[in-house]
Design an enzyme around this catalytic site. Structure first.
Site, PDB file in Angstrom:
ATOM      1  N   CYS A   1       8.469   2.324   2.602  1.00 18.10           N
ATOM      2  CA  CYS A   1       9.230   3.148   1.650  1.00 18.10           C
ATOM      3  C   CYS A   1       8.411   4.219   0.932  1.00 18.10           C
ATOM      4  O   CYS A   1       8.938   4.903   0.066  1.00 18.10           O
ATOM      5  CB  CYS A   1       9.923   2.246   0.628  1.00 18.10           C
ATOM      6  SG  CYS A   1       8.789   1.446  -0.529  1.00 18.10           S
TER       7      CYS A   1
ATOM      8  N   CYS B   1      -5.619  -8.782  -0.763  1.00 17.92           N
ATOM      9  CA  CYS B   1      -5.973  -8.803   0.652  1.00 17.92           C
ATOM     10  C   CYS B   1      -4.751  -8.310   1.427  1.00 17.92           C
ATOM     11  O   CYS B   1      -3.750  -9.017   1.531  1.00 17.92           O
ATOM     12  CB  CYS B   1      -6.354 -10.240   1.023  1.00 17.92           C
ATOM     13  SG  CYS B   1      -7.057 -10.429   2.633  1.00 17.92           S
TER      14      CYS B   1
ATOM     15  N   CYS C   1      10.693  -2.325  -1.928  1.00 14.56           N
ATOM     16  CA  CYS C   1      11.484  -2.645  -0.731  1.00 14.56           C
ATOM     17  C   CYS C   1      11.241  -4.060  -0.200  1.00 14.56           C
ATOM     18  O   CYS C   1      11.792  -4.423   0.842  1.00 14.56           O
ATOM     19  CB  CYS C   1      11.191  -1.638   0.375  1.00 14.56           C
ATOM     20  SG  CYS C   1       9.558  -1.800   1.116  1.00 14.56           S
TER      21      CYS C   1
ATOM     22  N   CYS D   1       3.230   2.176   0.622  1.00 17.27           N
ATOM     23  CA  CYS D   1       3.962   1.245   1.475  1.00 17.27           C
ATOM     24  C   CYS D   1       4.411   1.969   2.736  1.00 17.27           C
ATOM     25  O   CYS D   1       4.991   3.052   2.665  1.00 17.27           O
ATOM     26  CB  CYS D   1       5.176   0.703   0.720  1.00 17.27           C
ATOM     27  SG  CYS D   1       6.217  -0.382   1.705  1.00 17.27           S
TER      28      CYS D   1
ATOM     29  N   CYS E   1       5.707  -5.200  -1.616  1.00 17.29           N
ATOM     30  CA  CYS E   1       6.103  -3.969  -2.282  1.00 17.29           C
ATOM     31  C   CYS E   1       7.285  -4.321  -3.186  1.00 17.29           C
ATOM     32  O   CYS E   1       8.258  -4.923  -2.735  1.00 17.29           O
ATOM     33  CB  CYS E   1       6.496  -2.920  -1.246  1.00 17.29           C
ATOM     34  SG  CYS E   1       7.190  -1.427  -1.967  1.00 17.29           S
TER      35      CYS E   1
END
Length: 152
Positions: free
Chosen positions: A68, A137, A117, A65, A114
């Site tokens: 984070c 995707c 976060c 991510c 995510c």
């Protein structure tokens, strides 16, 4: 291995508990991210098809991510879906991704975020390759590749 049924169950009945949580103010996110990363991850934007830097990169590594650093996808399950966005068949672990029903733009989809976060990543669809049949995707701007060297 997650299946479409698992994805739907998470989006309806609740998501798995993440290993940790990261929460910041909007000002903190704006300071940490580029304007485009902020638009996509925090405001649920989408990059134009075929415009993302990670669409055609298949180097070995892990995709984390951008907000984070949580590991989300492994390069071994990335594939060319011809959709214009990086596509994966599975998350790196079951609790890495959060799923929510998305009814924007007059269609029903499953948004993926995510789970650490709440960064918007993209969507998951049931039209991917065997054996899972899933296609995550993902916007290039919402992930970053941590490359690893091959020992070949």
């Amino acid at each position: 291995m997650l299946t479409w049924k698992d994805v739907i169950n998470f989006s309806v009945k609740g998501n798995p508990t993440p290993d940790r949580r990261v929460e910041k103010t909007e000002a903190e996110w704006k300071e940490l991210l580029t304007p485009e990363q902020y638009r996509i991850t925090r405001l649920k934007g989408t990059e134009m098809a075929h415009s993302g830097a990670l669409c055609s990169i298949y180097d070995a590594g892990k995709y984390g991510c951008v907000c984070c650093d949580t590991p989300l996808f492994d390069s071994t399950i990335k594939y060319d879906s011809s959709s214009g966005w990086p596509s994966f068949t599975q998350p790196i672990k079951e609790n890495a991704i959060k799923y929510e029903k998305d009814t924007a733009f007059g269609m029903v989809r499953v948004e993926v975020m995510c789970n650490t976060c709440d960064a918007h990543l993209g969507h998951v669809f049931p039209d991917g390759p065997a054996p899972s049949g899933l296609r995550y995707c993902i916007n290039s701007e919402s992930i970053k590749l941590e490359r690893v060297e091959n020992d070949n």
